[in-house]
Design a protein around this motif. Structure first.
Motif, PDB file in Angstrom:
ATOM      1  N   PRO A   1       0.822  -1.212   0.000  1.00  0.00           N
ATOM      2  CA  PRO A   1       0.000   0.000   0.000  1.00  0.00           C
ATOM      3  C   PRO A   1       0.859   1.267   0.000  1.00  0.00           C
ATOM      4  O   PRO A   1       2.088   1.206   0.118  1.00  0.00           O
ATOM      5  CB  PRO A   1      -0.778  -0.110   1.316  1.00  0.00           C
ATOM      6  CG  PRO A   1       0.098  -0.933   2.196  1.00  0.00           C
ATOM      7  CD  PRO A   1       0.824  -1.894   1.279  1.00  0.00           C
ATOM      8  N   GLU A   2       0.198   2.391  -0.103  1.00  0.00           N
ATOM      9  CA  GLU A   2       0.892   3.664   0.046  1.00  0.00           C
ATOM     10  C   GLU A   2       1.611   3.635   1.391  1.00  0.00           C
ATOM     11  O   GLU A   2       1.090   3.116   2.371  1.00  0.00           O
ATOM     12  CB  GLU A   2      -0.121   4.805   0.021  1.00  0.00           C
ATOM     13  CG  GLU A   2       0.490   6.161   0.183  1.00  0.00           C
ATOM     14  CD  GLU A   2      -0.547   7.274   0.224  1.00  0.00           C
ATOM     15  OE1 GLU A   2      -0.141   8.422   0.121  1.00  0.00           O
ATOM     16  OE2 GLU A   2      -1.744   6.986   0.362  1.00  0.00           O
ATOM     17  N   ASP A   3       2.818   4.160   1.427  1.00  0.00           N
ATOM     18  CA  ASP A   3       3.619   4.077   2.642  1.00  0.00           C
ATOM     19  C   ASP A   3       3.309   5.220   3.606  1.00  0.00           C
ATOM     20  O   ASP A   3       3.344   6.384   3.212  1.00  0.00           O
ATOM     21  CB  ASP A   3       5.098   4.093   2.293  1.00  0.00           C
ATOM     22  CG  ASP A   3       5.933   3.931   3.545  1.00  0.00           C
ATOM     23  OD1 ASP A   3       5.934   2.820   4.099  1.00  0.00           O
ATOM     24  OD2 ASP A   3       6.531   4.919   3.987  1.00  0.00           O
ATOM     25  N   PRO A   4       3.037   4.901   4.880  1.00  0.00           N
ATOM     26  CA  PRO A   4       2.702   5.952   5.848  1.00  0.00           C
ATOM     27  C   PRO A   4       3.856   6.900   6.162  1.00  0.00           C
ATOM     28  O   PRO A   4       3.627   8.086   6.397  1.00  0.00           O
ATOM     29  CB  PRO A   4       2.251   5.189   7.100  1.00  0.00           C
ATOM     30  CG  PRO A   4       2.715   3.797   6.920  1.00  0.00           C
ATOM     31  CD  PRO A   4       2.906   3.566   5.447  1.00  0.00           C
ATOM     32  N   LEU A   5       5.093   6.421   6.167  1.00  0.00           N
ATOM     33  CA  LEU A   5       6.217   7.311   6.450  1.00  0.00           C
ATOM     34  C   LEU A   5       6.376   8.332   5.321  1.00  0.00           C
ATOM     35  O   LEU A   5       6.519   9.528   5.569  1.00  0.00           O
ATOM     36  CB  LEU A   5       7.519   6.534   6.629  1.00  0.00           C
ATOM     37  CG  LEU A   5       8.722   7.393   7.040  1.00  0.00           C
ATOM     38  CD1 LEU A   5       9.572   6.659   8.062  1.00  0.00           C
ATOM     39  CD2 LEU A   5       9.563   7.792   5.852  1.00  0.00           C
ATOM     40  N   LEU A   6       6.316   7.871   4.086  1.00  0.00           N
ATOM     41  CA  LEU A   6       6.440   8.787   2.954  1.00  0.00           C
ATOM     42  C   LEU A   6       5.246   9.735   2.886  1.00  0.00           C
ATOM     43  O   LEU A   6       5.397  10.905   2.557  1.00  0.00           O
ATOM     44  CB  LEU A   6       6.573   8.020   1.644  1.00  0.00           C
ATOM     45  CG  LEU A   6       7.840   7.190   1.473  1.00  0.00           C
ATOM     46  CD1 LEU A   6       7.809   6.445   0.146  1.00  0.00           C
ATOM     47  CD2 LEU A   6       9.085   8.045   1.592  1.00  0.00           C
ATOM     48  N   ARG A   7       4.070   9.232   3.196  1.00  0.00           N
ATOM     49  CA  ARG A   7       2.865  10.068   3.177  1.00  0.00           C
ATOM     50  C   ARG A   7       2.951  11.179   4.220  1.00  0.00           C
ATOM     51  O   ARG A   7       2.558  12.316   3.969  1.00  0.00           O
ATOM     52  CB  ARG A   7       1.621   9.213   3.412  1.00  0.00           C
ATOM     53  CG  ARG A   7       0.324  10.006   3.301  1.00  0.00           C
ATOM     54  CD  ARG A   7      -0.921   9.157   3.512  1.00  0.00           C
ATOM     55  NE  ARG A   7      -0.889   8.478   4.791  1.00  0.00           N
ATOM     56  CZ  ARG A   7      -1.008   7.158   4.951  1.00  0.00           C
ATOM     57  NH1 ARG A   7      -1.144   6.370   3.911  1.00  0.00           N
ATOM     58  NH2 ARG A   7      -0.989   6.618   6.146  1.00  0.00           N
ATOM     59  N   ALA A   8       3.507  10.868   5.395  1.00  0.00           N
ATOM     60  CA  ALA A   8       3.569  11.839   6.491  1.00  0.00           C
ATOM     61  C   ALA A   8       4.688  12.859   6.324  1.00  0.00           C
ATOM     62  O   ALA A   8       4.601  13.965   6.858  1.00  0.00           O
ATOM     63  CB  ALA A   8       3.745  11.102   7.821  1.00  0.00           C
ATOM     64  N   ALA A   9       5.729  12.516   5.582  1.00  0.00           N
ATOM     65  CA  ALA A   9       6.866  13.433   5.418  1.00  0.00           C
ATOM     66  C   ALA A   9       6.469  14.566   4.476  1.00  0.00           C
ATOM     67  O   ALA A   9       6.018  14.328   3.369  1.00  0.00           O
ATOM     68  CB  ALA A   9       8.071  12.675   4.864  1.00  0.00           C
ATOM     69  N   ASP A  10       6.665  15.791   4.938  1.00  0.00           N
ATOM     70  CA  ASP A  10       6.281  16.923   4.086  1.00  0.00           C
ATOM     71  C   ASP A  10       7.437  17.476   3.270  1.00  0.00           C
ATOM     72  O   ASP A  10       7.234  18.302   2.385  1.00  0.00           O
ATOM     73  CB  ASP A  10       5.627  18.025   4.902  1.00  0.00           C
ATOM     74  CG  ASP A  10       6.532  18.635   5.965  1.00  0.00           C
ATOM     75  OD1 ASP A  10       7.759  18.381   5.945  1.00  0.00           O
ATOM     76  OD2 ASP A  10       6.004  19.367   6.817  1.00  0.00           O
ATOM     77  N   GLY A  11       8.668  17.039   3.554  1.00  0.00           N
ATOM     78  CA  GLY A  11       9.816  17.493   2.791  1.00  0.00           C
ATOM     79  C   GLY A  11      10.359  18.842   3.225  1.00  0.00           C
ATOM     80  O   GLY A  11      11.206  19.415   2.558  1.00  0.00           O
TER      81      GLY A  11
END
Length: 108
Positions: free
Chosen positions: A37-47
């Motif tokens: 699935p979509e990864d929660p760590l990448l989803r939460a990181a705003d950059g």
């Protein structure tokens, strides 16, 4: 890509990292097809800061290592320490694609 963005973090670069991850995805492992699935760590990181990209790079390295090991049926105990922790869901990764891979590895 994530490592290259460390010196110049931005939301746009984090979107590029998310897009380049290819998630969600369906992968074929020896245990059968597995949906990542979509990864929660990448989803939460705003950059917004370099740490987001450093974390993403380590996280994606762990996924790549876990997938390589899973493709040959290596036991979880044989993984590098950082990948083993990621596969085990440590550090808020429960429910992410590394956890999914970990479930398949533990099932063997």
């Amino acid at each position: 890509m994530a490592r290259a963005a460390v010196p110049m973090p931005s939301e746009a670069r984090m979107r590029e990292v998310r897009r380049a991850s290819g998630l969600p995805a369906l992968v074929r492992l020896p245990a059968g097809p597995t949906r990542l699935p979509e990864d929660p760590l990448l989803r939460a990181a705003d950059g917004a800061d370099a740490g987001d990209f450093s974390d993403a790079a380590r996280h994606l390295d762990g996924l790549a290592d876990a997938l390589r090991r899973a493709s040959v049926g290596a036991p979880v105990a044989g993984l590098r320490e950082d990948a083993r922790l990621a596969v085990g869901g440590v550090g808020g990764l429960d429910g992410g694609w590394l956890g999914t891979i970990g479930e398949h590895l533990r099932a063997w």
